[in-house]
Design a protein around this motif. Structure first.
Motif, mmCIF file in Angstrom:
data_model
loop_
_atom_site.group_PDB
_atom_site.id
_atom_site.type_symbol
_atom_site.label_atom_id
_atom_site.label_comp_id
_atom_site.label_asym_id
_atom_site.label_seq_id
_atom_site.Cartn_x
_atom_site.Cartn_y
_atom_site.Cartn_z
ATOM 1 N N TYR B 178 0.795 -1.228 0.000
ATOM 2 C CA TYR B 178 0.000 0.000 0.000
ATOM 3 C C TYR B 178 0.834 1.288 0.000
ATOM 4 C CZ TYR B 178 -3.598 3.377 0.827
ATOM 5 O OH TYR B 178 -4.425 4.453 0.672
ATOM 6 N N LEU B 227 1.538 8.815 -4.935
ATOM 7 C CA LEU B 227 0.871 7.759 -4.168
ATOM 8 C C LEU B 227 -0.164 8.351 -3.205
ATOM 9 C CD1 LEU B 227 3.892 5.419 -3.308
ATOM 10 C CD2 LEU B 227 2.274 5.259 -5.207
ATOM 11 N N PRO B 228 -1.175 7.556 -2.865
ATOM 12 C CA PRO B 228 -2.200 8.045 -1.939
ATOM 13 C C PRO B 228 -1.617 8.432 -0.573
ATOM 14 C CG PRO B 228 -2.738 5.813 -2.737
ATOM 15 C CD PRO B 228 -1.486 6.238 -3.416
ATOM 16 N N TRP B 519 -4.612 -2.230 -2.015
ATOM 17 C CA TRP B 519 -3.231 -2.105 -2.475
ATOM 18 C C TRP B 519 -3.164 -1.056 -3.566
ATOM 19 C CZ3 TRP B 519 -1.292 -3.630 -7.382
ATOM 20 C CH2 TRP B 519 -2.187 -4.334 -8.186
ATOM 21 N N VAL B 520 -1.959 -0.587 -3.826
ATOM 22 C CA VAL B 520 -1.793 0.536 -4.737
ATOM 23 C C VAL B 520 -1.028 0.110 -5.980
ATOM 24 C CG1 VAL B 520 -0.726 2.798 -5.025
ATOM 25 C CG2 VAL B 520 -1.934 2.248 -2.912
ATOM 26 N N ARG B 562 -7.921 -2.654 -5.672
ATOM 27 C CA ARG B 562 -6.782 -1.985 -6.287
ATOM 28 C C ARG B 562 -7.035 -0.492 -6.376
ATOM 29 N NH1 ARG B 562 -4.640 -2.394 -12.264
ATOM 30 N NH2 ARG B 562 -6.862 -2.465 -12.681
ATOM 31 N N ILE B 563 -6.095 0.286 -5.911
ATOM 32 C CA ILE B 563 -6.193 1.735 -6.069
ATOM 33 C C ILE B 563 -5.188 2.128 -7.137
ATOM 34 C CG2 ILE B 563 -5.829 3.956 -4.929
ATOM 35 C CD1 ILE B 563 -6.862 2.637 -2.385
#
Ligand code: SF4
Lengths: 438, 569
Positions: B178, B227-228, B519-520, B562-563
């Motif tokens: 992540y 990224l987030p 998850w990214v 999924r992000i």
């Protein structure tokens, strides 16, 4: 046209080599060749191809005659046996994947069983020692990349883990170990002159069962304190020499096997071996690692750990998980006559338990889930044949350094053959019906 | 899916700026909706109760190899706390390192619905995911550790941020990770030789790079990847007297830096368990709180977030990828020590620890954790954690809330310390009369954490369109006086909705929910050099093949979510 499947994981020993190549026939049914594996690993793959392999469940009648039964009957017998028992022993789990273990645990929870794995007769003592003193360890890649001092204590990888030395511990050239075995010092401690011992720079041919004393002496020597002339049959100078060798290393690893875990002093041997490793960390970097045998005995300990909090001999019969080695361990339960049914999957107690335990299994309602004919299947009431995990079925397994690797399916199992997980799933469903739980 | 209407509760939601007003919350198809959108709801009467979004934990160690070492090597941790199987619940036990089932149930009972595993060794990603898969109820994600990763060290040494970013993108995807976690940057690699990096300028042996360069480089890569979450730091020199200077040095590395993302995140770095990094003095005899200096910096620099790492005065199990620290700790307390060095990536250690109210230093640590929160000007940037299980188990959050919300409760605990006077003089706590409000607590436990994670589009508020994660606590803010009520109510949610489903009803867990694993997936331009480097490292230095490294979603994950991020521009 044959095809080659690469990056295949070997489901035999705790070395869990994952670089195998398997040549299979075009229809995906037959294994033609196995590359990169050692002889025992290769044999595991080829054995799945045996023409006389049992594919139908077999049940013993009162007179001891074996008859074929249907899979439905096998599921029914197993579920009834587990539900009717007050305290069934569910043993094995070391040669199957984590998914099957997980299913088995759920069944055990519902029927109030005891879940135990093969650590009970091999590295259970190690697990107890870790509970006493912890364990400074590392992954096998750290050994490959950094280690310049390797000790094999009471183990014989040349035979039991044939690719260990070439993949990880002695021969490979790693990032900081560009000279491979030339820059590594290898010490073997073993009362026998094994093939591993013959390769060592130094073989301490210890008197049988006196590991604790020698480990203790090494701790003394490392601190520079005086020693008697000989300890455990090893001259003082040799011990001091080994102590110096270890201290002067940049990265020390001690691998140990059943020669110490199951000899006199048992877990205390491992306690002090770990203490020695701790001591060495005051001077250099040091790690210690058990040479786990079955390819997924480590995984069994892991799954039991995250689901119940203990690595082996977990007794669920009282409605909560209880762990008490020496009491909730398989052989103690069997020999005290404390279990009233035995379910075996993924190991062969018939070959490895004391005869007194095997006799008990033979007297009890019992099921063995197992692709092969083994001494265990011979004494159980029901033999449920299944697919080979790691050959005909994938799933997760843990290497001896606890690294999880997903095993690969390379061929189809014989038609209609269930995997361990599928069989357990069906038993679980039936157990739920019998118990009336959602 | 069922419709619900939660009526008459006192709602606390910093995102919607609702501060204890009676607002009805409507749920439909797993999301929060406007009340007008539901037709035939099941009504839940929350009169006299507190309503908040589901809790979001930004930092806890709840799944993975070191957690399981903690479980397996501490049978004593299971004494007297095992709960039998009941209804939908599996049997569950463990105190500081609970089994996965207990972890899920306990969090749910606190009204939490999302929990991030704060350190995943990439080589053990499968293990971490297996445990998360078996953890009921909670949405989870895991942060792979990068601060001692050989690829990262080599790329950043050569100032190749783009390559580092491409590698990070690859590793996040391969391990289904992540965010970028950094633990004792450089120091854990040094630990491969039994050494450490004690300041952010100590060079890493062989790799010829400093912790400062690693952290700064990873931040650059994080922002390049958009990224987030930001980089998530546990800096060098944890747990040592005088270490607040290292902490401030770390903070200052990022002064003036700007975030770059589409997730509403405003920080460029999150610093975790700051309590362990806020010590003055130069030995254990004169150690003292530097919470004021630390918070002074945090309050004045709004491009960072942090969490507390509150000591709860329990017996617990410490575990961290800071390998050398755990060795240091075992030398200090002589309790059992587990360590695992992980090839090319990281290490981790585990040591049990007793934060005794009879030990002066433990009292000081306890006070510092609370001070940090009480000195915080912006509760949207300062979050409640215990660094579970390092400073105490996560199910003590309600107790931490009690201390933060009641000066009487703090003073009562202070008086109960053996060295109360010494603790008072080494800390600031007794001089702080601030009592946090429920609104601030909601910021520190859900709104703020969701935002810092880049997940405010899913969690942290009761805004229509968000996941219907709602906690209802039997706590009446208008009439409650006894601080003990805080601890009781927030440890026993009356109701918990997770994704629109009732998971806790009248204090009982009634469903295992429908968890997601986040998850990214950050897309970058194709990078042949990194692909080649990865292939080479696997061939020569790893002990698993590259093909056997990736986490297979089907086998290891429950409801993978999924992000996507596009960083190709
Ligand atoms: S060493 Fe072990 S894992 Fe490797 S090929 Fe041989 S039997 Fe298989």
């Amino acid at each position: 046209m044959a095809k080659i499947i690469s990056d295949v994981v070997c489901p035999f020993c705790g070395t869990l080599c994952d670089d195998l190549e398997v040549k299979v026939s075009d229809d995906g049914k037959e294994i033609l060749e196995v590359y990169n594996a050692c002889v025992i690993g290769t044999e595991k793959f080829l054995h799945s191809q045996a023409k006389d392999r049992l594919t139908v469940p077999m049940k013993q009648d009162e007179e001891g005659n074996w008859n074929e039964v249907s899979v439905d009957d096998a599921v029914e017998y197993t579920a009834q046996m587990l539900c009717n028992a007050k305290k069934p022993l569910m043993y094995g789990w070391s040669s199957t994947n984590c998914e099957a273990q997980s299913k088995g645990h759920e069944i055990a929870e519902l029927v109030g069983g005891v879940v135990d794995n093969t650590a009970t007769v091999c590295h259970g003592t190690t697990l107890i020692a870790v509970q006493d003193v912890g364990v400074p360890s590392c992954t096998l890649g750290e050994v490959k990349n950094r280690a310049d001092r390797i000790v094999f204590w009471g183990c014989n990888p040349a035979h039991a883990h044939p690719r260990h030395m070439s993949r990880y511990s002695i021969f490979p050239r790693g990032f900081f170990t560009g000279k491979g075995h030339k820059a590594r010092k290898m010490v073997v401690v073993d009362p026998r002159s094994t093939d591993t011992a013959k390769m060592a720079d130094l073989h301490m041919q210890i008197e049988q069962g006196r590991d604790y004393e020698l480990l203790s002496a090494l701790r003394v020597a490392i601190r520079g304190n005086p020693l008697p002339e000989t300890v455990a049959g090893i001259p003082r100078e040799t011990i001091q020499d080994v102590a110096e060798t270890l201290k002067s290393g940049r990265f020390v690893v001690i691998f140990f096997g059943m020669g110490v875990t199951q000899s006199l002093s048992k877990n205390h041997n491992i306690d002090i071996a770990i203490a020695l490793t701790r001591d060495l960390n005051d001077y250099t970097k040091a790690a210690i690692m058990p040479m786990r045998g079955h390819y997924n005995v480590t995984g069994s300990g892991q799954v039991l750990g995250w689901q119940f909090g203990y690595p082996f001999c977990v007794d669920l019969s009282r409605g909560f998980a209880r762990y008490n080695p020496g009491d909730s361990t398989s052989n103690d339960l069997l020999r005290r006559g404390e279990v009233d049914a035995v379910f075996v999957l993924g190991s062969d107690p018939g070959a490895h338990f004391p005869i007194s335990s095997v006799k008990k299994i033979a007297q009890l309602p019992s099921v063995c889930v197992e692709p092969h004919y083994t001494p265990t299947t011979a004494v159980c009431k029901l033999h449920m044949p299944v697919a080979f995990v790691g050959v005909e079925e994938g799933g997760c397994a843990y290497r001896m350094d606890n690294v999880p690797i997903e095993t690969r399916k390379v061929v189809e199992p014989p038609e209609g053959m269930l995997s361990d997980e599928e069989f357990l799933e069906r038993v679980l469903e039936r157990v739920k019906e019998i118990k009336g739980v959602a | 899916m069922a419709e619900y209407l939660i009526k008459n509760g006192f709602v606390f939601d910093p995102v919607l700026e609702i501060n204890g007003d009676k607002v009805d919350i409507a749920i439909k198809d797993g999301k929060i909706v406007q009340s007008t959108e539901i037709k035939n709801p099941t009504v839940v009467d929350a009169a006299g109760k507190t309503v908040m979004a589901g809790g979001v934990d930004i930092h806890a160690h709840v799944a993975g190899p070191k957690v399981n070492v903690g479980r397996n090597y501490r049978p004593e941790d299971k004494l007297f706390n095992y709960e039998p199987r009941k209804g939908v619940k599996r049997m569950a036990g463990g105190f500081s390192v609970p089994t996965v089932f207990r972890t899920g149930y306990k969090y749910a009972q606190m009204g939490y619905t999302t929990v991030m595993e704060a350190a995943m060794p990439p080589l053990y990603a499968r293990h971490t995911h297996e445990e998360m898969r078996d953890t009921p109820i909670l949405d989870q994600g895991a942060y792979p550790v990068f601060g001692n990763n050989w690829f990262v060290l080599e790329y950043l040494k050569n100032h190749e941020v783009e390559n580092a970013a491409a590698y990070i993108s690859w590793l996040l995807r391969t391990t289904r990770g992540y965010a970028i976690k950094i633990v004792n940057p450089g120091g854990t690699e040094a630990w491969g030789w039994g050494l450490n990096c004690n300041s952010i300028h100590d060079p890493v042996p062989y790799f010829d790079i400093t912790p400062a360069q690693i952290m700064k480089g990873l931040m650059d890569a994080n922002e390049a990847l958009r990224l987030p979450h930001s980089i998530h730091i546990h800096t060098n020199n944890l747990g040592n007297p005088g270490n607040y200077e290292t902490t401030l040095d770390t903070f200052k590395l990022f002064q003036g830096e700007k975030p770059n993302n589409d997730f509403g995140r405003e920080q460029v770095m999150h610093h975790t368990h700051v309590q362990f990094h806020s010590y003055g003095g130069d030995n254990w005899g004169n150690v003292e709180s530097k919470a004021d200096e630390i918070m002074n910096y945090v309050n004045n620099n709004d491009n960072m977030t942090m969490d507390l790492g509150c000591v709860t005065l329990d017996e617990t199990t410490t575990m961290t990828a800071d390998g050398p620290f755990e060795h240091h700790l075992t030398e200090l307390n002589h309790l059992k020590w587990a360590n695992t060095d992980v090839e090319l990536e990281t290490a981790a250690g585990v040591v049990p620890y007793i934060y005794s109210p009879n030990v002066k230093v433990c009292g000081i640590q306890w006070a510092i954790g609370l001070e940090l929160a009480l000195l915080a000007k912006d509760p949207m940037r300062v979050f409640i954690t215990t660094d579970h299980p390092n400073a105490g188990p996560f199910f003590r959050y309600p107790r931490v809330m009690k201390w933060l919300m009641s000066q009487d409760a703090r003073e009562a605990q202070m008086d109960a310390l053996k060295w109360a006077e010494k603790v008072r003089s080494a800390t600031l706590l007794s001089g702080l009369d601030r009592e946090l409000t429920l609104y601030e607590i909601a910021a520190m436990t859900r709104a703020g954490t969701a935002k810092a994670l880049g997940l405010s589009h899913m969690y942290g508020s009761l805004k229509p369109g968000l996941e219907a994660d709602v906690a209802v606590y039997d706590y009446n803010p208008e009439t409650a006086e006894d601080p003990e009520l805080i601890e009781k109510a927030f440890g026993n949610a009356a109701y918990l909705f997770k994704g629109g489903e009732i998971v806790v009803k009248e204090g009982e867990v009634v469903s295992n929910g429908n968890k997601k694993t986040l998850w990214v997936d950050a897309k970058v331009a194709e990078n042949p050099q990194v692909q080649r480097d990865v292939a080479e490292k696997f061939l020569r230095y790893y002990t698993v093949t590259q093909a056997n490294y990736e986490v297979n979603e089907k086998v290891f994950m429950k409801n993978p979510y999924r992000i996507e991020v596009d960083a190709t521009q």
